[in-house]
Design a protein around this motif. Structure first.
Motif, PDB file in Angstrom:
ATOM      1  N   SER A 136       0.824  -1.209   0.000  1.00  0.00           N
ATOM      2  CA  SER A 136       0.000   0.000   0.000  1.00  0.00           C
ATOM      3  C   SER A 136       0.851   1.249   0.000  1.00  0.00           C
ATOM      4  CB  SER A 136      -0.919   0.011   1.235  1.00  0.00           C
ATOM      5  OG  SER A 136      -0.141  -0.036   2.423  1.00  0.00           O
ATOM      6  N   ALA A 137       2.168   1.081   0.247  1.00  0.00           N
ATOM      7  CA  ALA A 137       3.035   2.240   0.345  1.00  0.00           C
ATOM      8  C   ALA A 137       3.612   2.638  -1.001  1.00  0.00           C
ATOM      9  CB  ALA A 137       4.174   1.949   1.322  1.00  0.00           C
ATOM     10  N   GLY A 138       3.839   1.681  -1.842  1.00  0.00           N
ATOM     11  CA  GLY A 138       4.471   1.949  -3.116  1.00  0.00           C
ATOM     12  C   GLY A 138       3.515   2.577  -4.105  1.00  0.00           C
ATOM     13  N   PRO A 139       4.024   3.031  -5.240  1.00  0.00           N
ATOM     14  CA  PRO A 139       3.169   3.645  -6.249  1.00  0.00           C
ATOM     15  C   PRO A 139       2.275   2.609  -6.908  1.00  0.00           C
ATOM     16  CG  PRO A 139       5.396   3.346  -7.099  1.00  0.00           C
ATOM     17  CD  PRO A 139       5.442   3.003  -5.634  1.00  0.00           C
ATOM     18  N   SER A 140       1.167   3.080  -7.432  1.00  0.00           N
ATOM     19  CA  SER A 140       0.274   2.183  -8.154  1.00  0.00           C
ATOM     20  C   SER A 140       0.953   1.698  -9.422  1.00  0.00           C
ATOM     21  CB  SER A 140      -1.027   2.910  -8.529  1.00  0.00           C
ATOM     22  OG  SER A 140      -1.753   3.265  -7.367  1.00  0.00           O
ATOM     23  N   ILE A 141       0.621   0.454  -9.821  1.00  0.00           N
ATOM     24  CA  ILE A 141       1.189  -0.104 -11.036  1.00  0.00           C
ATOM     25  C   ILE A 141       0.067  -0.500 -11.963  1.00  0.00           C
ATOM     26  CG2 ILE A 141       3.255  -0.940  -9.881  1.00  0.00           C
ATOM     27  CD1 ILE A 141       2.015  -3.695  -9.784  1.00  0.00           C
ATOM     28  N   VAL A 142       0.377  -0.574 -13.223  1.00  0.00           N
ATOM     29  CA  VAL A 142      -0.622  -0.982 -14.202  1.00  0.00           C
ATOM     30  C   VAL A 142      -0.852  -2.486 -14.062  1.00  0.00           C
ATOM     31  CG1 VAL A 142      -1.152  -1.192 -16.640  1.00  0.00           C
ATOM     32  CG2 VAL A 142       0.014   0.850 -15.787  1.00  0.00           C
ATOM     33  N   THR A 143      -2.068  -2.877 -13.818  1.00  0.00           N
ATOM     34  CA  THR A 143      -2.398  -4.287 -13.667  1.00  0.00           C
ATOM     35  C   THR A 143      -3.354  -4.694 -14.771  1.00  0.00           C
ATOM     36  OG1 THR A 143      -4.304  -3.880 -12.243  1.00  0.00           O
ATOM     37  CG2 THR A 143      -2.156  -4.045 -11.179  1.00  0.00           C
ATOM     38  N   THR A 144      -3.489  -5.982 -14.956  1.00  0.00           N
ATOM     39  CA  THR A 144      -4.351  -6.488 -16.009  1.00  0.00           C
ATOM     40  C   THR A 144      -5.588  -7.142 -15.418  1.00  0.00           C
ATOM     41  OG1 THR A 144      -2.502  -6.857 -17.493  1.00  0.00           O
ATOM     42  CG2 THR A 144      -4.517  -8.054 -17.968  1.00  0.00           C
ATOM     43  N   VAL A 145      -6.731  -6.737 -15.886  1.00  0.00           N
ATOM     44  CA  VAL A 145      -7.998  -7.368 -15.560  1.00  0.00           C
ATOM     45  C   VAL A 145      -8.508  -8.028 -16.830  1.00  0.00           C
ATOM     46  CG1 VAL A 145     -10.392  -6.974 -14.859  1.00  0.00           C
ATOM     47  CG2 VAL A 145      -8.551  -5.696 -13.752  1.00  0.00           C
ATOM     48  N   MET A 146      -8.853  -9.294 -16.744  1.00  0.00           N
ATOM     49  CA  MET A 146      -9.374 -10.017 -17.885  1.00  0.00           C
ATOM     50  C   MET A 146     -10.893  -9.905 -17.918  1.00  0.00           C
ATOM     51  SD  MET A 146      -6.505 -10.930 -19.026  1.00  0.00           S
ATOM     52  CE  MET A 146      -7.079 -11.846 -20.469  1.00  0.00           C
ATOM     53  N   LEU A 147     -11.427  -9.724 -19.111  1.00  0.00           N
ATOM     54  CA  LEU A 147     -12.866  -9.658 -19.319  1.00  0.00           C
ATOM     55  C   LEU A 147     -13.300 -10.820 -20.203  1.00  0.00           C
ATOM     56  CD1 LEU A 147     -13.301  -5.834 -20.061  1.00  0.00           C
ATOM     57  CD2 LEU A 147     -13.743  -7.017 -17.905  1.00  0.00           C
TER      58      LEU A 147
ATOM     59  N   VAL B 222     -12.351 -13.364 -24.773  1.00  0.00           N
ATOM     60  CA  VAL B 222     -11.622 -12.891 -23.593  1.00  0.00           C
ATOM     61  C   VAL B 222     -10.711 -11.766 -24.042  1.00  0.00           C
ATOM     62  CG1 VAL B 222      -9.956 -13.451 -21.802  1.00  0.00           C
ATOM     63  CG2 VAL B 222     -11.641 -15.152 -22.482  1.00  0.00           C
ATOM     64  N   THR B 223     -10.711 -10.691 -23.298  1.00  0.00           N
ATOM     65  CA  THR B 223      -9.794  -9.595 -23.588  1.00  0.00           C
ATOM     66  C   THR B 223      -9.257  -9.066 -22.279  1.00  0.00           C
ATOM     67  OG1 THR B 223      -9.528  -7.526 -24.826  1.00  0.00           O
ATOM     68  CG2 THR B 223     -11.547  -7.779 -23.540  1.00  0.00           C
ATOM     69  N   ASP B 224      -8.243  -8.210 -22.347  1.00  0.00           N
ATOM     70  CA  ASP B 224      -7.665  -7.672 -21.126  1.00  0.00           C
ATOM     71  C   ASP B 224      -7.795  -6.154 -21.130  1.00  0.00           C
ATOM     72  OD1 ASP B 224      -5.318  -8.136 -23.167  1.00  0.00           O
ATOM     73  OD2 ASP B 224      -4.673  -6.491 -21.880  1.00  0.00           O
ATOM     74  N   VAL B 225      -7.932  -5.623 -19.930  1.00  0.00           N
ATOM     75  CA  VAL B 225      -8.059  -4.188 -19.734  1.00  0.00           C
ATOM     76  C   VAL B 225      -7.041  -3.774 -18.699  1.00  0.00           C
ATOM     77  CG1 VAL B 225      -9.536  -2.318 -18.916  1.00  0.00           C
ATOM     78  CG2 VAL B 225     -10.506  -4.148 -20.300  1.00  0.00           C
ATOM     79  N   GLU B 226      -6.217  -2.772 -19.016  1.00  0.00           N
ATOM     80  CA  GLU B 226      -5.246  -2.280 -18.047  1.00  0.00           C
ATOM     81  C   GLU B 226      -5.937  -1.344 -17.087  1.00  0.00           C
ATOM     82  OE1 GLU B 226      -2.085  -0.516 -20.248  1.00  0.00           O
ATOM     83  OE2 GLU B 226      -1.021  -2.412 -20.464  1.00  0.00           O
ATOM     84  N   SER B 227      -5.648  -1.533 -15.788  1.00  0.00           N
ATOM     85  CA  SER B 227      -6.234  -0.712 -14.741  1.00  0.00           C
ATOM     86  C   SER B 227      -5.131  -0.030 -13.958  1.00  0.00           C
ATOM     87  CB  SER B 227      -7.069  -1.601 -13.803  1.00  0.00           C
ATOM     88  OG  SER B 227      -7.550  -0.867 -12.699  1.00  0.00           O
ATOM     89  N   ASP B 228      -5.106   1.298 -13.938  1.00  0.00           N
ATOM     90  CA  ASP B 228      -4.059   2.045 -13.251  1.00  0.00           C
ATOM     91  C   ASP B 228      -4.330   2.132 -11.759  1.00  0.00           C
ATOM     92  OD1 ASP B 228      -2.470   2.705 -15.490  1.00  0.00           O
ATOM     93  OD2 ASP B 228      -3.976   4.169 -16.077  1.00  0.00           O
ATOM     94  N   THR B 229      -4.491   0.964 -11.157  1.00  0.00           N
ATOM     95  CA  THR B 229      -4.694   0.896  -9.717  1.00  0.00           C
ATOM     96  C   THR B 229      -3.852  -0.226  -9.182  1.00  0.00           C
ATOM     97  OG1 THR B 229      -6.582  -0.581 -10.078  1.00  0.00           O
ATOM     98  CG2 THR B 229      -7.082   1.754  -9.806  1.00  0.00           C
TER      99      THR B 229
ATOM    100  N   ASP C  23      -9.368 -11.488 -12.001  1.00  0.00           N
ATOM    101  CA  ASP C  23      -7.933 -11.329 -11.814  1.00  0.00           C
ATOM    102  C   ASP C  23      -7.237 -12.573 -12.356  1.00  0.00           C
ATOM    103  OD1 ASP C  23      -5.338 -11.074 -10.952  1.00  0.00           O
ATOM    104  OD2 ASP C  23      -5.824 -10.781  -8.833  1.00  0.00           O
ATOM    105  N   PRO C  24      -6.414 -12.455 -13.407  1.00  0.00           N
ATOM    106  CA  PRO C  24      -5.768 -13.640 -13.981  1.00  0.00           C
ATOM    107  C   PRO C  24      -4.758 -14.298 -13.043  1.00  0.00           C
ATOM    108  CG  PRO C  24      -4.877 -11.637 -14.951  1.00  0.00           C
ATOM    109  CD  PRO C  24      -6.059 -11.221 -14.139  1.00  0.00           C
ATOM    110  N   HIS C  25      -4.375 -13.596 -11.964  1.00  0.00           N
ATOM    111  CA  HIS C  25      -3.512 -14.216 -10.968  1.00  0.00           C
ATOM    112  C   HIS C  25      -4.265 -15.261 -10.155  1.00  0.00           C
ATOM    113  CE1 HIS C  25      -1.079 -10.577 -11.693  1.00  0.00           C
ATOM    114  NE2 HIS C  25      -0.068 -11.278 -11.243  1.00  0.00           N
ATOM    115  N   GLN C  26      -5.613 -15.140 -10.143  1.00  0.00           N
ATOM    116  CA  GLN C  26      -6.404 -15.964  -9.253  1.00  0.00           C
ATOM    117  C   GLN C  26      -7.291 -16.991  -9.957  1.00  0.00           C
ATOM    118  OE1 GLN C  26      -6.033 -15.613  -5.896  1.00  0.00           O
ATOM    119  NE2 GLN C  26      -4.446 -14.146  -6.411  1.00  0.00           N
ATOM    120  N   THR C  27      -7.695 -16.709 -11.179  1.00  0.00           N
ATOM    121  CA  THR C  27      -8.598 -17.625 -11.856  1.00  0.00           C
ATOM    122  C   THR C  27      -8.456 -17.454 -13.354  1.00  0.00           C
ATOM    123  OG1 THR C  27     -10.888 -18.453 -11.855  1.00  0.00           O
ATOM    124  CG2 THR C  27     -10.585 -16.050 -11.912  1.00  0.00           C
TER     125      THR C  27
END
Length: 301
Positions: free
Chosen positions: A152-163, A233-240, A208-212
Motif C-alpha cells: 500500500s506504500a508503493g506507487p500504483s502499477i498498471v495491472t491487467t484485468v481479464m474480461l 476474452v480480452t484484457d483491460v489495463e487498470s491504473d490501480t 484477476d488472472p492471478h487468481q482464476t
C-alpha cells in the motif's frame, strides 16, 4: 516483509541453452524478479516475483520480447511468505507449527527455522490466504510478523484485468440470473459480473488472472446448472494497485458478438474504465435487468 508470487509459463521456440540464458537474463534484470528457472527440456519458465511491483503480464511480455511464444500455466500461481515467528524455544515448537500448517487447506510447502525465528510458507491463493496462514501459527501460541500481500506504500502499477464474455444457455427467468450471478460471485478471483437474460443469455465477467481463468468462470456457471460457451476474452489495463475492487459496465448487452463482428466486447467496452457498481442492479439497453456485483476476492489484502 511482503508476499511473493511463484508461477510457471509455457515457453515455445527454445532450441538451446543460449535461449535459456536469454530469458533468464531478461527477467533477472527486471526490478521485483526474485528468482528465475528456465527448463529447455520442459519448455517451461518458473518465476518468483514481488506481487507488489510485478504482474503476470510483465513477465509474459519480457519473455515475448526475447522472441518466444509464451503462455502462463493456469492454476500454477503460488504465494510465498517468510514469516517472523516469535516464542519458539525448541524443536517441539517447530514440529507443532509445521504440523498445523501442513494441515491447513491450500498450504503446499512449509519450512520452519528455530534459530532464525522464521517460517517460510507456500500456498495456493485460490484456497487460502496469508491471514489464515498467520492464524494457524498464532493458534499454536506464537507471535507472527504478518506481511502484506499487496503493497500500500508503493506507487500504483498498471495491472491487467481479464474480461470474459460467456454465452449462457438454459436461463428462463430472473431467478436463473440471480443463480448465475451468485455462482460467479462465489468464484475466487472474480472481480465483477453482469448477467443478462434477454435478448439472449450472456454473462460478462471481469477477473484477476492471478487468481482464476475463463475455464473456471465457465465451470462456475455450469455448476449452477446452465450451459456455458466462451465467446471472447480480452484484457483491460487498470491504473490501480493489485487487489483493488473494480466492476465491469453491465449496460448495452445488445452489443453481443453477433453485432460486434467478432470483437471482444466491442472496442469501447474493452478500453473504457471499469465502473464500481457495488451490488448495483443496472438496466441494459434491452429493458431487462442485468445484475452485477463487485468483490474483493481477487487477492488478499
Amino acid at each position: 516483509m511482503s508476499v511473493s508470487g511463484k508461477q510457471r509459463w509455457r515457453v515455445q521456440g527454445m532450441t538451446c541453452q543460449s535461449c535459456v540464458r536469454a530469458i533468464e537474463s531478461a527477467l533477472s534484470d527486471k526490478d521485483g524478479i526474485q528468482a528465475v528457472c528456465v527448463s529447455l527440456e520442459d519448455n517451461q519458465a518458473t518465476v518468483t516475483y514481488a506481487l507488489a511491483t510485478v504482474t503476470e503480464q510483465m513477465v509474459t511480455e519480457a519473455i515475448e520480447d526475447c522472441g518466444f511464444d509464451v503462455q502462463v500455466e493456469a492454476g500454477s500461481l503460488r504465494h510465498i511468505a517468510m514469516l517472523g515467528v516469535h516464542g519458539m524455544t525448541c524443536q517441539s515448537c517447530v514440529r507443532s507449527i509445521t504440523s498445523v500448517l501442513n494441515d491447513t487447506s491450500g498450504v503446499t510447502s512449509v519450512s520452519v527455522e528455530l534459530e532464525a525465528e522464521q517460517a517460510t510458507v507456500e500456498w495456493n491463493p485460490e484456497l487460502t490466504d496469508v491471514h489464515r496462514v498467520v492464524e494457524a501459527i498464532t493458534g499454536c501460541g506464537f507471535d507472527v510478523d504478518e506481511p502484506s500481500e499487496r503493497s500500500s506504500a508503493g506507487p500504483s502499477i498498471v495491472t491487467t484485468v481479464m474480461l470474459a464474455q460467456v454465452r449462457v444457455d438454459g436461463m428462463t427467468c430472473q431467478s436463473c440470473v440471480r443463480s448465475v450471478t451468485a455462482a460467479l460471485r462465489a468464484t475466487a478471483g472474480v472481480l465483477d459480473a453482469a448477467v443478462e437474460l434477454e435478448p439472449q443469455g450472456w454473462a460478462r465477467v471481469s477477473y484477476d488472472p492471478h487468481q482464476t481463468d475463463a475455464k473456471s468462470v465457465m465451470e462456475a456457471i455450469e455448476a449452477a446448472g446452465f450451459d456455458a460457451a466462451l465467446d471472447s476474452v480480452t484484457d483491460v489495463e487498470s491504473d490501480t494497485a493489485l487487489g483493488s475492487t473494480s466492476a465491469i459496465q453491465s449496460a448495452d448487452f445488445a452489443n453481443t458478438p453477433d453485432t460486434m463482428d467478432g470483437r471482444a466486447f466491442g472496442s469501447d467496452h474493452a478500453t473504457q474504465p471499469l465502473l464500481d457498481m457495488q451490488g448495483a442492479r443496472a438496466h441494459s439497453g434491452s429493458g431487462e435487468a442485468a445484475y452485477s456485483f463487485s468483490s474483493n476476492k481477487s487477492g488478499e489484502t
